[in-house]
Write a protein that holds these residues in place. Structure first.
Motif, PDB file in Angstrom:
ATOM      1  N   ARG A 141      23.972 -45.394  19.321  1.00 45.34           N
ATOM      2  CA  ARG A 141      25.292 -45.227  18.721  1.00 45.34           C
ATOM      3  C   ARG A 141      25.906 -43.938  19.236  1.00 45.34           C
ATOM      4  O   ARG A 141      25.246 -42.891  19.260  1.00 45.34           O
ATOM      5  CB  ARG A 141      25.191 -45.193  17.196  1.00 45.34           C
ATOM      6  N   ASP A 142      27.163 -44.011  19.643  1.00 50.48           N
ATOM      7  CA  ASP A 142      27.845 -42.839  20.181  1.00 50.48           C
ATOM      8  C   ASP A 142      27.848 -41.698  19.159  1.00 50.48           C
ATOM      9  O   ASP A 142      28.090 -41.912  17.963  1.00 50.48           O
ATOM     10  CB  ASP A 142      29.290 -43.188  20.552  1.00 50.48           C
ATOM     11  N   GLY A 143      27.565 -40.499  19.651  1.00 52.23           N
ATOM     12  CA  GLY A 143      27.615 -39.314  18.798  1.00 52.23           C
ATOM     13  C   GLY A 143      26.346 -39.051  18.016  1.00 52.23           C
ATOM     14  O   GLY A 143      26.276 -38.067  17.279  1.00 52.23           O
ATOM     15  N   VAL A 144      25.341 -39.903  18.139  1.00 50.53           N
ATOM     16  CA  VAL A 144      24.084 -39.739  17.402  1.00 50.53           C
ATOM     17  C   VAL A 144      22.995 -39.272  18.366  1.00 50.53           C
ATOM     18  O   VAL A 144      22.824 -39.840  19.444  1.00 50.53           O
ATOM     19  CB  VAL A 144      23.660 -41.053  16.721  1.00 50.53           C
ATOM     20  N   MET A 145      22.271 -38.231  17.976  1.00 44.73           N
ATOM     21  CA  MET A 145      21.166 -37.716  18.779  1.00 44.73           C
ATOM     22  C   MET A 145      19.870 -38.410  18.359  1.00 44.73           C
ATOM     23  O   MET A 145      19.543 -38.468  17.177  1.00 44.73           O
ATOM     24  CB  MET A 145      21.033 -36.203  18.588  1.00 44.73           C
ATOM     25  N   TYR A 146      19.170 -38.973  19.327  1.00 41.36           N
ATOM     26  CA  TYR A 146      17.926 -39.664  19.056  1.00 41.36           C
ATOM     27  C   TYR A 146      16.763 -38.983  19.779  1.00 41.36           C
ATOM     28  O   TYR A 146      16.954 -38.292  20.777  1.00 41.36           O
ATOM     29  CB  TYR A 146      17.990 -41.120  19.551  1.00 41.36           C
ATOM     30  N   THR A 147      15.578 -39.221  19.263  1.00 39.00           N
ATOM     31  CA  THR A 147      14.355 -38.975  20.014  1.00 39.00           C
ATOM     32  C   THR A 147      13.645 -40.315  20.172  1.00 39.00           C
ATOM     33  O   THR A 147      14.000 -41.299  19.513  1.00 39.00           O
ATOM     34  CB  THR A 147      13.429 -37.968  19.303  1.00 39.00           C
ATOM     35  N   GLU A 148      12.654 -40.361  21.051  1.00 37.91           N
ATOM     36  CA  GLU A 148      11.882 -41.582  21.256  1.00 37.91           C
ATOM     37  C   GLU A 148      10.508 -41.437  20.618  1.00 37.91           C
ATOM     38  O   GLU A 148       9.894 -40.375  20.684  1.00 37.91           O
ATOM     39  CB  GLU A 148      11.694 -41.861  22.752  1.00 37.91           C
ATOM     40  N   LEU A 149      10.037 -42.525  20.024  1.00 44.52           N
ATOM     41  CA  LEU A 149       8.645 -42.560  19.609  1.00 44.52           C
ATOM     42  C   LEU A 149       7.746 -42.502  20.839  1.00 44.52           C
ATOM     43  O   LEU A 149       8.101 -43.039  21.896  1.00 44.52           O
ATOM     44  CB  LEU A 149       8.355 -43.851  18.833  1.00 44.52           C
ATOM     45  N   ARG A 150       6.615 -41.827  20.695  1.00 40.61           N
ATOM     46  CA  ARG A 150       5.690 -41.779  21.827  1.00 40.61           C
ATOM     47  C   ARG A 150       5.156 -43.171  22.101  1.00 40.61           C
ATOM     48  O   ARG A 150       5.142 -44.041  21.229  1.00 40.61           O
ATOM     49  CB  ARG A 150       4.537 -40.807  21.564  1.00 40.61           C
ATOM     50  N   ARG A 151       4.765 -43.412  23.347  1.00 40.87           N
ATOM     51  CA  ARG A 151       4.236 -44.714  23.756  1.00 40.87           C
ATOM     52  C   ARG A 151       2.796 -44.546  24.229  1.00 40.87           C
ATOM     53  O   ARG A 151       2.540 -43.691  25.069  1.00 40.87           O
ATOM     54  CB  ARG A 151       5.081 -45.298  24.876  1.00 40.87           C
ATOM     55  N   PRO A 152       1.849 -45.331  23.725  1.00 42.77           N
ATOM     56  CA  PRO A 152       2.035 -46.292  22.640  1.00 42.77           C
ATOM     57  C   PRO A 152       2.175 -45.582  21.298  1.00 42.77           C
ATOM     58  O   PRO A 152       1.600 -44.509  21.094  1.00 42.77           O
ATOM     59  CB  PRO A 152       0.763 -47.132  22.689  1.00 42.77           C
ATOM     60  N   CYS A 153       2.947 -46.184  20.405  1.00 37.48           N
ATOM     61  CA  CYS A 153       3.217 -45.582  19.098  1.00 37.48           C
ATOM     62  C   CYS A 153       2.178 -46.069  18.089  1.00 37.48           C
ATOM     63  O   CYS A 153       2.138 -47.253  17.731  1.00 37.48           O
ATOM     64  CB  CYS A 153       4.626 -45.968  18.639  1.00 37.48           C
ATOM     65  N   ARG A 154       1.345 -45.151  17.642  1.00 35.16           N
ATOM     66  CA  ARG A 154       0.321 -45.501  16.648  1.00 35.16           C
ATOM     67  C   ARG A 154       1.000 -45.582  15.281  1.00 35.16           C
ATOM     68  O   ARG A 154       1.437 -44.571  14.735  1.00 35.16           O
ATOM     69  CB  ARG A 154      -0.784 -44.468  16.654  1.00 35.16           C
ATOM     70  N   THR A 155       1.037 -46.767  14.720  1.00 33.68           N
ATOM     71  CA  THR A 155       1.867 -47.029  13.550  1.00 33.68           C
ATOM     72  C   THR A 155       1.036 -47.483  12.362  1.00 33.68           C
ATOM     73  O   THR A 155       0.192 -48.384  12.496  1.00 33.68           O
ATOM     74  CB  THR A 155       2.911 -48.114  13.874  1.00 33.68           C
ATOM     75  N   MET A 156       1.266 -46.852  11.207  1.00 35.26           N
ATOM     76  CA  MET A 156       0.704 -47.354   9.958  1.00 35.26           C
ATOM     77  C   MET A 156       1.794 -48.165   9.254  1.00 35.26           C
ATOM     78  O   MET A 156       2.891 -47.671   9.016  1.00 35.26           O
ATOM     79  CB  MET A 156       0.238 -46.224   9.032  1.00 35.26           C
ATOM     80  N   ILE A 157       1.490 -49.403   8.938  1.00 36.48           N
ATOM     81  CA  ILE A 157       2.444 -50.271   8.263  1.00 36.48           C
ATOM     82  C   ILE A 157       1.914 -50.570   6.868  1.00 36.48           C
ATOM     83  O   ILE A 157       0.821 -51.138   6.713  1.00 36.48           O
ATOM     84  CB  ILE A 157       2.672 -51.569   9.049  1.00 36.48           C
ATOM     85  N   LEU A 158       2.669 -50.166   5.846  1.00 37.34           N
ATOM     86  CA  LEU A 158       2.276 -50.369   4.460  1.00 37.34           C
ATOM     87  C   LEU A 158       3.066 -51.545   3.893  1.00 37.34           C
ATOM     88  O   LEU A 158       4.300 -51.550   3.935  1.00 37.34           O
ATOM     89  CB  LEU A 158       2.530 -49.120   3.627  1.00 37.34           C
ATOM     90  N   VAL A 159       2.345 -52.532   3.367  1.00 31.88           N
ATOM     91  CA  VAL A 159       2.965 -53.748   2.849  1.00 31.88           C
ATOM     92  C   VAL A 159       2.643 -53.889   1.370  1.00 31.88           C
ATOM     93  O   VAL A 159       1.483 -53.788   0.967  1.00 31.88           O
ATOM     94  CB  VAL A 159       2.460 -54.989   3.615  1.00 31.88           C
TER      95      VAL A 159
END
Length: 564
Positions: A141-159
């Motif tokens: 999106r224009d005007g928004v500063m982003y960073t990138e998740l590292r690759r591979p992104c070690r992700t905890m998913i809570l359900v």
């Protein structure tokens, strides 16, 4: 670690992909069908090789690609190798108007040589180049500063398997699990067992093992996670862990807001889930405002979404009995509450986001005097035995399953957190951020605050995001990190039909243009609410909290959100 994603990284463009690739490959099911395939920095173009004059090109934008993998075929005698790219472009809905993201897989067979390893290396070169180029082409999106998740992104998913209609786990396995595999995202799936399980888990977890924490539930589970992070001694670092949201509840306010911020066409239900899963796989991270909330008992908690009193809080909690029907529970609760509309007495004060100096005579007309000891607040006048205690929402009860792609293990957590306060140390100072805008609840608000000249309310709602639910577009102009609390209140005197029309207009985001004289909207940095009515409910992020005086202030960009 992470890097600024506001501009392309030239080093990544040179890592296996110099700008253009071209090759000729066969169809995976028919070697007699050949394609010319070209890859640029922004698109994958496919054209069937044929003597026919009609040689239509198909172009896939890499901004719609979440991953690509190379692999050997199941037949050991097959010398060929394969690569498959996974796209989620916007396509017209079947038997409906509008567009939504839909999965498209493009797979090719590589048989350039008699040596299987040569073919596999070529397939891996293409897969690597497509993956790198697709990361660079993530929608921004224009005007928004982003960073990138590292690759591979070690992700905890809570359900939370009991959120919404109790289908969160099925939705994960039916939609998100395959997307994460396609995007090569390693994950650990944690199924929450009880209330505050997630809070306890993240408060004690070794967060160096994780690059992101993702919630697959309603908004209440993220409330637990954020407060668990803020209760850690290393809260400054912990709260910087990127947070993701996958809709699995009834309201799904944050998920709907994230989708809205991506400037995508409206989506609901499984289309919204697919959109949020797509953004998780793309891995762009923006900022997220948090709100520090103080209760009369000196407890402090952190909110990412909303504070509600009156009609909205009543509907949210009283409609719990209709949870099995999903999001329509809120419509049912609204109709029930409209039939016996309540009015609440209280005092409201706020610090405007843009303070406009007023002459003393005008200020006297526009505001009440500050809350003072001569005008006692409920923190000194309401006996503790008059404070009703609401039972907490039902949380999940299930085992925790670790599915790190193809690896299985078990993660357990046995303790429940019931304390809502951040940790304190010997000097009685919390490790959490200082609320410089807020006086003590028993002291008057500062002179630069506005005090509402009205004591009869139908509702008070303070919200930080665009949506209050999937189908309630409450603040069309809101952003996740605008540094604002968007304050709404509706005063007594509004008719039942007018209030219903107001919420129906909110589905389209047109309620502010509705011209309702009982609706007031203000952008604020801090607020204080003091109920006078002895009965009622106050909710924070949809969770019932102690009834009584409450105040809050926004902390801009304190957390980080996977938002694409």
């Amino acid at each position: 670690m992470e890097k600024d994603a506001s501009a392309p990284d030239p080093s990544r463009q040179c890592n296996g992909f110099s700008g253009v690739l071209y090759g000729e490959f066969t169809d995976t099911l028919n070697d007699g069908v050949r394609y010319s395939v070209s890859l640029t920095e922004s698109a994958l173009t496919i054209q069937r090789i044929s003597s026919s004059p009609d040689r239509t090109k198909v172009v896939f934008n890499l901004s719609d690609c979440i991953g690509c993998r190379a692999y050997k075929g199941p037949d050991s005698a097959d010398i060929g190798a394969y690569f498959a790219a996974y796209f989620y472009p916007f396509k017209r809905r079947w038997m409906s108007t509008g567009v939504a993201r839909q999965r498209v897989e493009q797979c090719f067979r590589v048989a350039l040589a008699q040596d299987p390893l040569v073919n596999l290396r070529e397939a891996e070169r293409w897969a690597h180049a497509i993956r790198d180029a697709s990361v660079l082409q993530a929608p921004r999106r224009d005007g928004v500063m982003y960073t990138e998740l590292r690759r591979p992104c070690r992700t905890m998913i809570l359900v939370n398997p009991h959120s919404g209609r109790g289908q969160a786990l099925q939705l994960f396995t039916g939609h998100i699990q395959a997307m994460l595999t396609e995007a090569s995202v390693p994950y650990t799936l944690v199924i929450t067992e009880h209330q505050n399980h997630a809070r306890e888990l993240v408060r004690n977890a070794d967060l160096t093992q994780w690059d992101a924490l993702v919630i697959m539930s309603g908004d209440g589970l993220l409330f637990e996670v954020i407060n668990g992070l803020m209760e850690r001694e290393d809260w400054q670092q912990a709260i910087q862990t990127p947070l993701g949201m996958l809709p699995g509840g009834s309201g799904n306010a944050l998920a709907a807001s994230i989708h809205h911020y991506s400037q995508s066409p409206p989506a609901w239900n499984e289309e919204l889930l697919l959109s949020c899963g797509f953004m998780l796989c793309k891995g762009l991270v923006g900022s997220l405002d948090l709100v520090s909330v103080h209760l009369a008992s000196s407890q402090r908690l952190f909110s990412f979404l909303s504070l509600a009193w009156g009609f909205v809080a009543d509907v949210d909690i009283e409609s719990e009995k209709y949870r099995h029907v999903g999001a329509i529970r809120f419509l049912m609760g609204t109709l029930v509450r409209l039939a016996s509309l309540r009015v609440y007495q209280g005092r409201l004060a706020y610090l405007p986001a843009k303070e406009i100096p007023k002459p003393p005579n005008e200020r006297a007309k526009a505001t009440r005097p500050p809350f003072t000891p001569q005008q006692p607040s409920l923190c000194s006048s309401l006996p503790c035995h008059l404070v009703p205690k609401a039972s907490p929402k039902q949380s999940s009860l299930k085992n925790c399953v670790d599915t790190n792609l193809n690896q299985n293990s078990i993660t357990n957590s046995s303790n429940v957190i019931t304390n809502m306060r951040p940790e304190t140390h010997g000097n009685n100072k919390t490790t959490s951020p200082t609320d410089s805008l807020l006086p003590s609840l028993c002291q008057p608000v500062p002179e630069n605050w506005t005090v509402v000249n009205e004591e009869d309310f139908v509702l008070v709602l303070a919200i930080c995001h665009s949506h209050l639910a999937e189908d309630l577009w409450t603040v069309p102009g809101a952003m996740a990190d605008d540094g604002l609390i968007h304050l709404f209140y509706v005063t007594a005197g509004i008719s039942r039909p007018a209030l219903l029309r107001l919420f129906l207009a909110m589905e389209r985001g047109s309620h502010l243009a509705y011209g309702c004289p009982h609706l007031v909207y203000e952008k604020v940095r801090a607020l204080r609410l003091e109920p006078i009515s002895q009965q009622g409910m106050i909710t924070v992020d949809g969770e019932v909290v102690e009834y009584g005086p409450i105040q809050a202030q926004v902390h801009p960009r304190m957390a980080r959100l996977i938002c694409g």
